[in-house]
Scaffold this active site. Structure first.
Site, PDB file in Angstrom:
ATOM      1  N   GLY A   1       6.644   7.656  -0.003  1.00 54.38           N
ATOM      2  CA  GLY A   1       7.718   8.064   0.894  1.00 54.38           C
ATOM      3  C   GLY A   1       8.522   6.891   1.432  1.00 54.38           C
ATOM      4  O   GLY A   1       9.755   6.889   1.375  1.00 54.38           O
ATOM      5  N   LYS A   2       7.826   5.878   1.954  1.00 54.06           N
ATOM      6  CA  LYS A   2       8.529   4.716   2.494  1.00 54.06           C
ATOM      7  C   LYS A   2       9.131   3.886   1.361  1.00 54.06           C
ATOM      8  O   LYS A   2      10.193   3.277   1.530  1.00 54.06           O
ATOM      9  CB  LYS A   2       7.578   3.893   3.349  1.00 54.06           C
ATOM     10  CG  LYS A   2       7.038   4.641   4.562  1.00 54.06           C
ATOM     11  CD  LYS A   2       6.098   3.771   5.371  1.00 54.06           C
ATOM     12  CE  LYS A   2       5.459   4.562   6.504  1.00 54.06           C
ATOM     13  NZ  LYS A   2       4.467   5.546   5.995  1.00 54.06           N
TER      14      LYS A   2
ATOM     15  N   ASP B   1      -5.734  -3.747  -6.182  1.00 54.16           N
ATOM     16  CA  ASP B   1      -6.162  -3.991  -4.815  1.00 54.16           C
ATOM     17  C   ASP B   1      -5.142  -4.890  -4.142  1.00 54.16           C
ATOM     18  O   ASP B   1      -4.800  -5.962  -4.650  1.00 54.16           O
ATOM     19  CB  ASP B   1      -7.536  -4.652  -4.819  1.00 54.16           C
ATOM     20  CG  ASP B   1      -8.193  -4.676  -3.453  1.00 54.16           C
ATOM     21  OD1 ASP B   1      -7.462  -4.688  -2.446  1.00 54.16           O
ATOM     22  OD2 ASP B   1      -9.430  -4.678  -3.392  1.00 54.16           O
TER      23      ASP B   1
ATOM     24  N   PRO C   1       1.837   7.901  -1.054  1.00 54.97           N
ATOM     25  CA  PRO C   1       2.439   8.496  -2.260  1.00 54.97           C
ATOM     26  C   PRO C   1       3.899   8.148  -2.491  1.00 54.97           C
ATOM     27  O   PRO C   1       4.549   8.745  -3.326  1.00 54.97           O
ATOM     28  CB  PRO C   1       2.269   9.994  -2.017  1.00 54.97           C
ATOM     29  CG  PRO C   1       2.394  10.122  -0.529  1.00 54.97           C
ATOM     30  CD  PRO C   1       1.772   8.878   0.050  1.00 54.97           C
TER      31      PRO C   1
ATOM     32  N   CYS D   1       0.874  -1.186   0.000  1.00 53.37           N
ATOM     33  CA  CYS D   1       0.000   0.000   0.000  1.00 53.37           C
ATOM     34  C   CYS D   1       0.907   1.229   0.000  1.00 53.37           C
ATOM     35  O   CYS D   1       1.146   1.830   1.043  1.00 53.37           O
ATOM     36  CB  CYS D   1      -0.912  -0.003   1.210  1.00 53.37           C
ATOM     37  SG  CYS D   1      -1.832  -1.541   1.457  1.00 53.37           S
TER      38      CYS D   1
ATOM     39  N   CYS E   1      -0.008   3.762  11.451  1.00 55.84           N
ATOM     40  CA  CYS E   1       0.182   5.057  12.125  1.00 55.84           C
ATOM     41  C   CYS E   1      -0.929   5.262  13.151  1.00 55.84           C
ATOM     42  O   CYS E   1      -1.550   6.313  13.220  1.00 55.84           O
ATOM     43  CB  CYS E   1       0.229   6.200  11.115  1.00 55.84           C
ATOM     44  SG  CYS E   1      -1.267   6.397  10.127  1.00 55.84           S
TER      45      CYS E   1
END
Length: 499
Positions: free
Chosen positions: A315-316, A361, A313, A310, A433
């Site tokens: 970053g990880k 998905d 945008p 998932c 998070c």
């Protein structure tokens, strides 16, 4: 009760699951060149537009949030672009929007005593105007009370009529005269006192008290109202943390190394990091320190094949690519087609070529890829977002216990679907998070019971700052008060090599 608060840089590396940075800081960026003595095009365009005050803008944003269910960050950004305020005014508007949302039930608790017909009967914009006014009086030292009243009355005249402005004037002046009454009673039950003093829903406070105890629950709530720190992640394929810190300090920025991540830098002063030449040139990404720890846990190696389930945008995803020195392959999946471009934009800015962004998905990943085909898997799962309230205060007023139950079901299914895709001996990192046990350690415990081929790696945190924090089921629960960073849960799981 008053405290000074400041603006924030936009977090362009955070996930789309409620991890937007709470406060943009429109101040002058460090590291960029500025021409002195000439009028900029921005100044010229501002002079040609109808002037909007920061308070009027804040009232419009808050009214849209209440009436139309608008997202505060999106509505604020849209109106700031349209208004093109000065940096100082944009900063004030931002503070008023997020600060008022953060302290919402406390403000209403005090206002209910002074609004004769009750807050519920007022028009949304009038409620918003009173709230931002009381917020300034109670929480912003730098604005004199007489100026708050004067601005509120003038704005009430513009947006309404003489009767409304008179009511606003009377309410605010009466509150100033009786300021001693603007306090939370000491004899309230603990949960109610915490909920009012730190402005959180009562159900949420009770839930955290049951899990963490009164003292820790109150510390969580208090930390959620602190302005989020600005931190950046160094792109180690281009530079080192030491070199970049030296460059930043040479421009007057005040920085220090993160004690959580070896790739992180805390920016105490220096303007909007997302507007600097360092950001444009890909030398860093703006990211919370807790979020940086996710890629650290994945620990991808050069040449490996990695799945980010998932990813948007990105970053990880980008951090993992940097850890791999851009050697190997990362499949970055996201369910939303329009977010694929966000991932690729990140990769392009950072000069990373090993990222392959795909759309689909995550529940179907086990049908799209062969089993045992990835060396590392990151499932940064959709979650309730209760760890990032300081960045997105709307979350605490829009979430419910039922939302936690619903998202837990999805998390469980995602873990089951991606588990077979990991190679024996590989690493699966599960992160959220949020600070909810049902989404975190209890989720991992349930997964391990049903997947005997997996085990938790508690040693992943040995010798780090995280060693002294809440470690459960091979994971670490970062609470927002620990390092003044986002609330996060990160678990490192390995698949047995001798199946």
């Amino acid at each position: 009760m008053s405290e000074n608060r400041s603006g924030r840089s936009v977090d362009s590396s955070s996930r789309g699951k409620g991890k937007q940075n709470r406060r943009p800081n429109p101040g002058k960026p460090g590291g960029s060149s500025n021409t002195v003595g000439s009028r900029t095009s921005g100044e010229a365009s501002r002079s040609q537009r109808p002037k909007t005050s920061p308070r009027a803008l804040a009232v419009k944003v808050l009214s849209a949030v209440e009436q139309d269910g608008a997202y505060s960050n999106l509505e604020l950004n849209r109106r700031l672009k349209e208004a093109d305020l000065s940096p100082a005014d944009a900063g004030l508007a931002t503070e008023l929007v997020y600060g008022t949302i953060a302290r919402l039930n406390t403000l209403d608790y005090f206002l209910e005593r002074f609004v004769a017909k009750g807050m519920a009967k007022l028009q949304p914009w009038v409620r918003s105007l009173l709230r931002i006014s009381v917020y300034q009086m109670l929480y912003l030292d730098r604005i004199p009370e007489h100026a708050v009243v004067s601005e509120a009355v003038n704005l009430a005249k513009k947006l309404g009529h003489q009767g409304i402005s008179g009511m606003v004037n009377g309410v605010l002046r009466n509150m100033i005269r009786n300021r001693d009454e603007l306090r939370i009673p000491n004899d309230l039950p603990a949960a109610e006192r915490i909920a009012l003093e730190h402005s959180h829903p009562l159900w949420m406070v009770k839930r955290w008290m049951g899990r963490y105890g009164e003292e820790t629950a109150e510390a969580i709530c208090k930390a959620n109202n602190e302005p989020p720190a600005v931190s950046v992640r160094v792109n180690t394929t281009m530079t080192s943390r030491e070199k970049l810190m030296q460059e930043m300090e040479s421009t007057g920025a005040v920085v220090e190394p993160s004690r959580l991540s070896p790739d992180g830098i805390l920016v105490r002063s220096g303007g909007n990091m997302a507007l600097t030449s360092w950001y444009r040139d890909g030398l860093f990404s703006v990211q919370d320190e807790s979020s940086m720890l996710v890629a650290e846990a994945v620990a991808p190696e050069e040449g490996q094949t990695v799945l980010d389930c998932c990813a948007a945008p990105g970053g990880k995803t980008a951090h993992m690519a940097e850890k791999m020195q851009d050697r190997g392959r990362i499949i970055a999946n996201d369910v939303h087609a329009h977010k694929r471009q966000l991932i690729m934009d990140q990769a392009d800015r950072l000069g990373l070529s090993c990222i392959d962004a795909v759309t689909g998905d995550a529940l179907d990943l086990d049908e799209r890829y062969p089993h045992a085909s990835f060396d590392r898997i990151l499932l940064d799962a959709p979650c309730s977002g209760l760890g990032v309230i300081r960045r997105k205060p709307d979350v605490k007023w829009t979430k419910s216990p039922e939302d936690i139950e619903d998202i837990s079901g999805l998390q469980r299914e995602l873990l089951d679907r991606v588990a077979p895709l990991l190679k024996p001996g590989g690493v699966l990192v599960y992160s959220t998070c949020t600070i909810e046990p049902a989404e975190n350690e209890l989720m991992v415990a349930d997964f391990l019971k049903r997947h005997s081929e997996y085990q938790a790696v508690d040693s992943a945190w040995t010798g780090t700052e995280l060693e002294k924090w809440n470690r459960v089921n091979g994971g670490v629960q970062i609470l927002p008060q620990y390092a003044h960073s986002d609330g996060f849960f990160i678990a490192r799981l390995t698949r047995a090599a001798d199946e």
